[in-house]
Design an enzyme around this catalytic site. Structure first.
Site, mmCIF file in Angstrom:
data_model
loop_
_atom_site.group_PDB
_atom_site.id
_atom_site.type_symbol
_atom_site.label_atom_id
_atom_site.label_comp_id
_atom_site.label_asym_id
_atom_site.label_seq_id
_atom_site.Cartn_x
_atom_site.Cartn_y
_atom_site.Cartn_z
ATOM 1 N N ASN A 1 -5.465 5.075 4.546
ATOM 2 C CA ASN A 1 -6.815 4.569 4.310
ATOM 3 C C ASN A 1 -7.073 3.346 5.185
ATOM 4 O O ASN A 1 -7.869 3.386 6.113
ATOM 5 C CB ASN A 1 -7.001 4.217 2.834
ATOM 6 C CG ASN A 1 -6.742 5.409 1.926
ATOM 7 O OD1 ASN A 1 -7.294 6.480 2.147
ATOM 8 N ND2 ASN A 1 -5.891 5.245 0.933
ATOM 9 N N GLY B 1 -4.771 -3.152 -6.984
ATOM 10 C CA GLY B 1 -5.242 -2.424 -5.811
ATOM 11 C C GLY B 1 -5.930 -1.122 -6.167
ATOM 12 O O GLY B 1 -6.280 -0.874 -7.334
ATOM 13 N N GLU C 1 -11.094 -6.296 -6.757
ATOM 14 C CA GLU C 1 -12.019 -5.724 -5.783
ATOM 15 C C GLU C 1 -12.742 -4.525 -6.391
ATOM 16 O O GLU C 1 -13.958 -4.405 -6.315
ATOM 17 C CB GLU C 1 -11.204 -5.291 -4.565
ATOM 18 C CG GLU C 1 -12.002 -4.677 -3.450
ATOM 19 C CD GLU C 1 -11.085 -4.161 -2.347
ATOM 20 O OE1 GLU C 1 -10.549 -5.010 -1.615
ATOM 21 O OE2 GLU C 1 -10.897 -2.946 -2.213
ATOM 22 N N GLY D 1 -6.287 3.201 -6.055
ATOM 23 C CA GLY D 1 -5.483 4.424 -6.076
ATOM 24 C C GLY D 1 -4.893 4.708 -7.440
ATOM 25 O O GLY D 1 -5.113 3.981 -8.417
HETATM 26 C C1 LIG Z 1 -0.983 2.776 -0.430
HETATM 27 C C2 LIG Z 1 -1.976 3.784 -1.018
HETATM 28 C C3 LIG Z 1 -2.246 4.890 -0.013
HETATM 29 C C4 LIG Z 1 -1.332 4.401 -2.287
HETATM 30 O O1 LIG Z 1 -2.250 5.238 -2.927
HETATM 31 P P1 LIG Z 1 -1.971 5.870 -4.371
HETATM 32 O O2 LIG Z 1 -3.073 6.815 -4.671
HETATM 33 O O3 LIG Z 1 -1.710 4.827 -5.374
HETATM 34 O O4 LIG Z 1 -0.558 6.546 -4.172
HETATM 35 P P2 LIG Z 1 0.001 8.027 -4.048
HETATM 36 O O5 LIG Z 1 1.424 7.957 -4.491
HETATM 37 O O6 LIG Z 1 -0.913 8.994 -4.701
HETATM 38 O O7 LIG Z 1 0.074 8.222 -2.462
HETATM 39 C C5 LIG Z 1 -1.002 8.542 -1.657
HETATM 40 C C6 LIG Z 1 -0.489 9.440 -0.547
HETATM 41 O O8 LIG Z 1 0.436 8.733 0.298
HETATM 42 C C7 LIG Z 1 1.646 9.483 0.434
HETATM 43 N N1 LIG Z 1 2.778 8.574 0.616
HETATM 44 C C8 LIG Z 1 3.157 7.594 -0.217
HETATM 45 N N2 LIG Z 1 4.248 6.987 0.270
HETATM 46 C C9 LIG Z 1 4.554 7.599 1.429
HETATM 47 C C10 LIG Z 1 5.582 7.390 2.419
HETATM 48 N N3 LIG Z 1 6.476 6.411 2.265
HETATM 49 N N4 LIG Z 1 5.604 8.186 3.494
HETATM 50 C C11 LIG Z 1 4.698 9.167 3.652
HETATM 51 N N5 LIG Z 1 3.688 9.387 2.760
HETATM 52 C C12 LIG Z 1 3.624 8.601 1.659
HETATM 53 C C13 LIG Z 1 1.724 10.246 -0.863
HETATM 54 O O9 LIG Z 1 2.608 11.343 -0.731
HETATM 55 C C14 LIG Z 1 0.295 10.656 -1.052
HETATM 56 O O10 LIG Z 1 0.024 11.697 -0.143
HETATM 57 P P3 LIG Z 1 -0.852 12.962 -0.570
HETATM 58 O O11 LIG Z 1 -2.228 12.377 -0.811
HETATM 59 O O12 LIG Z 1 -0.744 13.823 0.644
HETATM 60 O O13 LIG Z 1 -0.182 13.455 -1.804
HETATM 61 C C15 LIG Z 1 -3.306 3.084 -1.435
HETATM 62 O O14 LIG Z 1 -3.049 2.155 -2.438
HETATM 63 C C16 LIG Z 1 -3.968 2.382 -0.275
HETATM 64 O O15 LIG Z 1 -4.658 2.965 0.534
HETATM 65 N N6 LIG Z 1 -3.749 1.049 -0.150
HETATM 66 C C17 LIG Z 1 -4.249 0.242 0.944
HETATM 67 C C18 LIG Z 1 -5.508 -0.490 0.594
HETATM 68 C C19 LIG Z 1 -5.324 -1.443 -0.539
HETATM 69 O O16 LIG Z 1 -4.234 -1.853 -0.865
HETATM 70 N N7 LIG Z 1 -6.392 -1.835 -1.161
HETATM 71 C C20 LIG Z 1 -6.321 -2.756 -2.255
HETATM 72 C C21 LIG Z 1 -7.528 -3.486 -2.199
HETATM 73 S S1 LIG Z 1 -7.721 -4.845 -3.170
#
Ligand SMILES: CC(C)(COP(=O)(O)OP(=O)(O)OC[C@H]1O[C@@H](n2cnc3c(N)ncnc32)[C@H](O)[C@@H]1OP(=O)(O)O)[C@@H](O)C(=O)NCCC(=O)NCCS
Ligand SMILES: CC(C)(COP(=O)(O)OP(=O)(O)OC[C@H]1O[C@@H](n2cnc3c(N)ncnc32)[C@H](O)[C@@H]1OP(=O)(O)O)[C@@H](O)C(=O)NCCC(=O)NCCS
Lengths: 499, 499
Positions: A382, A266, A292, A268
């Site tokens: 997102n 994924g 992707e 991030g």
């Molecule tokens: C889930 C997703 C947000 C994680 O992103 P990431 O960069 O790996 O993870 P991070 O740990 O840096 O978290 C991102 C933010 O979410 C917040 N977060 C994570 N878990 C949380 C929870 N349980 N409750 C509240 N906030 C949460 C983090 O604190 C961080 O916030 P900040 O930017 O204010 O610091 C990201 O993977 C995403 O948007 N996924 C959906 C789309 C997807 O899966 N695409 C794949 C395509 S093939």
């Protein structure tokens, strides 16, 4: 490119400001871009300025914005800051736009990405007035050589009433060597898509536009501005180690074919760090990806021979990594394919190839339902992105998340998810730094126990066991009075457990 | 069949009681059957008797049960009543088994049906000790001619350590003419499946088994016992009319190709009645189906020339309807294809053909999330079945439900679904007898309003509008204190709204 033939550009050259005249208030505009990679840059900035001046004199100015997925700073930050976006689909990733969406100032339609081109083509979102597409070249007969992403641009070029090409000098024209472009015909009588390997090429290196629709080209020189990844903490390294160990075990036990299977990861920080960890696991065979987004971590893996080839729809890499790829382009050109998102995320191909999908969750519940998009079930982060297409159709579907967020105040394992992007029927493995829960073949109560024991942070285990014990019996145990108690605490007190 | 050649049966003939010896406590048994159609009958009944005698003398006796989908009376009622099922996958539909699952006496794993054969083949559920498969014939070289369903039997015959064939004289041997059987090779290097039309045939009329694994055959003479459908009420006729009008409008507006698209309809009373209604809409062109289950309503539609051809995995029709098909078999044999569930429900083919999916919800929430499987999010009704594979990959995905259940005490439109089988990212249209909500391109708040106005029963609209108005702002509005208030009321007082 020293050896490039200097050519007359066969279309009127416009300034970004001149383009603004073609985009009235209320227009639907499709921009190129899948993540910051390959996204339109100059026109959105000019539109942002225009919107501000219109608003300053009390005139409304807002447009409807389609892209491939998220977009760069110019759209989801600058255009959004100018309050110029009324409606946005199918994915976004900007802090400013996110705030506006959550304040209900912008309508945001969060969708499975591979379906967007077909839906757009059949008018599900109405007419597309204009497409603005970044390219390294457009020929007089309408071949458009895209830059660092393909996304939905080939479809938008066909659908839009009018087209603007942002000719970006910053990007190497050799990027076209990565592109494999085809636009699917309409249903119902479509032939199968003849991809039987992540690297199979079935198309041409350019998108096609009717040259009569091209109003002009805009010259730009800006990079993609992909944000750097945060340095992976220890938790993320542990998640990577758990996944690597699991894949190794499955492979050794014969539950993954001996040839291994293509991987998807994924978007991030966590996914990027995971790939680095998998690459370092010397016992795993070298692998392919059918994914992707091609992120930074894959560059060294490819150089080390751990990653043999990758199919994606965008090269979402930071500027130094892009330079590294361009500097060794002969090496990369035979190892990376960029496809339209309709193909990179196609359920049928993911299923056929047996892709192992690995995506990131915001939170998972006791039964394996996953929320990746909406904090508290309300505030968008997102969007679902491609996670549904890979998870639902993968050979194995894995979700990972640190067991806590916000310095431990938030548990990522909760009794019930208040928004569900991928459900218990599709998610097979949940992983945190604590451990891995293999949910295959388990009934709900069995799943709940293994998720609590293997994945939840120790500080939350008692609460979660207590929740289960106090819940009403059923195929799935729940207590509809308490299922969101942790989330309510978080909203009210800033942390999930009472102090 | 007068003209059939009488043949020696090339395998030992066993009584069902003799088969019991091959099935020890704890065994994993895969039975044929997708719905009551084609399900094993004699052996499960003998096992039920055996379990009762074992239990009577204080010995444990329970097995793990796999089938194609739900199964007939003999498994999900009789075998369940004997307390002989410890674990059950991937779908069920029996009242007795449902009760046991909801009392947490049986582990039930509710799964997407097309993935089951691949998961079983790769050992995700462990070893399969025995397969019991209904057929009209087995040849000495191991060709097995199945009866009224294909389901997962071709895969189970390959995987099981030992095999029993229930030779069912009740079924016409001509049923084989409907079968088109192929077992997919392992990933990752698979060719595309060359189906480009609902009627394309790519396989052979028989499943294949290694004859050395066949311990014997059991003679039976029982029908499939498909339950009759309840007569469709006025509400269901109205749902059908709304769907017909919507499809007509989409077709007229050019948002469905002129050739029209193949339809899929879910299981149960409502789906059956819907198909009758669509058939009667004379303005719609005659159509094809690419679906999972062929139900009663399709028989007259085929005779009237409204339904041109149908692909399914089971002929789940009542005994009189089956007789009608058999009596005019030359007509039906060229119009019905029965495929393995891996193909009938294959995400890639559904996507390729542009199938319009129409499934039934227990309830839908304000944002278009759908619960089809768990009442209160806890008590299983049947399972997700194929609804996820059709909904996620369909060209258009429609869910229907009467706006209320239980004589109005229950609203099928709720603030939040406590279980989600298909989510807002995949569901495009919600229909009740009140009207139709077209959710395409709408942001969450827009969706909520159109669902309340067009679909909710008037008695619940004020409550739902009030919920929205009082909810916290976000991309999705919710109030985590009140989102399940209606469900809690129902659990506590027997109705959703206070008296
Ligand atoms: C889930 C997703 C947000 C994680 O992103 P990431 O960069 O790996 O993870 P991070 O740990 O840096 O978290 C991102 C933010 O979410 C917040 N977060 C994570 N878990 C949380 C929870 N349980 N409750 C509240 N906030 C949460 C983090 O604190 C961080 O916030 P900040 O930017 O204010 O610091 C990201 O993977 C995403 O948007 N996924 C959906 C789309 C997807 O899966 N695409 C794949 C395509 S093939
Ligand atoms: C959803 C489903 C249960 C509806 O079945 P149906 O026969 O068309 O609908 P009915 O209106 O007869 O409802 C079935 C039962 O659910 C109950 N029900 C329906 N809505 C309900 C609600 N919101 N709350 C509580 N109970 C509800 C009905 O009262 C009825 O109960 P009863 O048997 O005790 O009378 C059925 O379609 C299903 O199991 N679907 C999931 C699998 C699937 O979609 N497969 C398609 C494969 S391609």
């Amino acid at each position: 490119e020293d050896n490039a033939m200097p050519q007359a550009i066969p279309f009127p050259q416009l300034t970004p400001q001149e383009v603004v005249d073609f985009i009235p208030h209320g227009a639907t505009v499709a921009f190129s871009g899948f993540s910051p990679a390959g996204s339109a840059k100059a026109v959105p900035l000019a539109l942002a300025d225009h919107a501000k001046s219109e608003h300053a004199v009390g005139r409304p100015y807002q447009i409807r914005v389609l892209t491939g997925a998220s977009s760069g700073r110019c759209i989801d930050e600058e255009l959004a800051s100018a309050l110029a976006i009324a409606w946005r689909a199918p994915y976004q990733g900007g802090k400013t736009l996110r705030r506006q969406i959550n304040a209900q100032q912008v309508e945001y339609v969060d969708m499975h990405l591979s379906h967007v081109p077909q839906m757009a083509a059949w008018g599900f979102f109405g007419k597309i007035d204009l497409a603005v597409v970044e390219a390294t070249e457009i020929t007089a007969d309408g071949r458009v050589y895209l830059t660092s992403s393909i996304g939905a641009s080939p479809t938008y070029l066909q659908l839009a009433d009018k087209v603007i090409i942002e000719l970006n000098r910053h990007h190497s024209p050799r990027l076209r060597e990565l592109a494999d472009i085809t636009v699917l015909p309409p249903p119902p009588h479509r032939n199968p898509i003849p991809i039987h390997d992540p690297m199979t090429r079935i198309g041409v290196p350019y998108a096609v536009v009717d040259p009569r629709k091209v109003i002009g080209v805009v010259a730009t020189d800006a990079g993609d501005d992909v944000e750097d990844f945060s340095v992976a903490g220890e938790d993320v390294a542990r998640i990577g180690a758990h996944v690597a160990q699991f894949l190794l075990q499955e492979w050794t036990m014969g539950r993954i074919p001996k040839t291994f299977l293509p991987l998807q990861a994924g978007v991030g920080n966590i996914a990027n760090a995971l790939m680095a960890a998998l690459g370092q696991c010397a016992d795993l065979p070298a692998f392919m990806m059918y994914s992707e987004v091609f992120q930074d971590a894959l560059v060294p893996l490819m150089e080390q021979g751990r990653l043999l080839g990758a199919s994606a729809t965008s090269l979402t890499v930071t500027t130094p990594m892009l330079k590294r790829i361009i500097d060794h382009f002969d090496f990369y050109a035979s190892r990376i394919v960029l496809r339209p998102q309709e193909i990179s995320n196609h359920p049928g191909i993911i299923r056929r190839l047996g892709v192992i999908s690995m995506n990131t969750a915001i939170e998972a519940d006791l039964y394996g339902n996953v929320n990746s998009s909406h904090v508290y079930g309300m505030d968008i982060m997102n969007g679902i992105g491609g996670s549904g297409e890979f998870t639902r159709n993968g050979y194995l579907s894995i979700f990972m998340t640190p067991s806590t967020a916000k310095a431990g105040k938030v548990s990522a394992i909760v009794p019930m998810c208040p928004h569900i992007d991928n459900n218990e029927h599709s998610v097979q493995v949940v992983v945190t730094e604590q451990g891995l829960a293999d949910l295959r073949g388990l009934g709900p109560l069995q799943r709940a126990r293994v998720i609590i024991e293997n994945c939840a942070h120790p500080a939350y285990r008692d609460y979660l066991h207590g929740y289960l014990a106090g819940a009403r019996t059923g195929h799935i145990r729940h207590d509809l009075r308490r299922c969101f108690e942790l989330h309510r605490n978080l909203l009210e007190t800033g942390q999930m457990l009472p102090v």
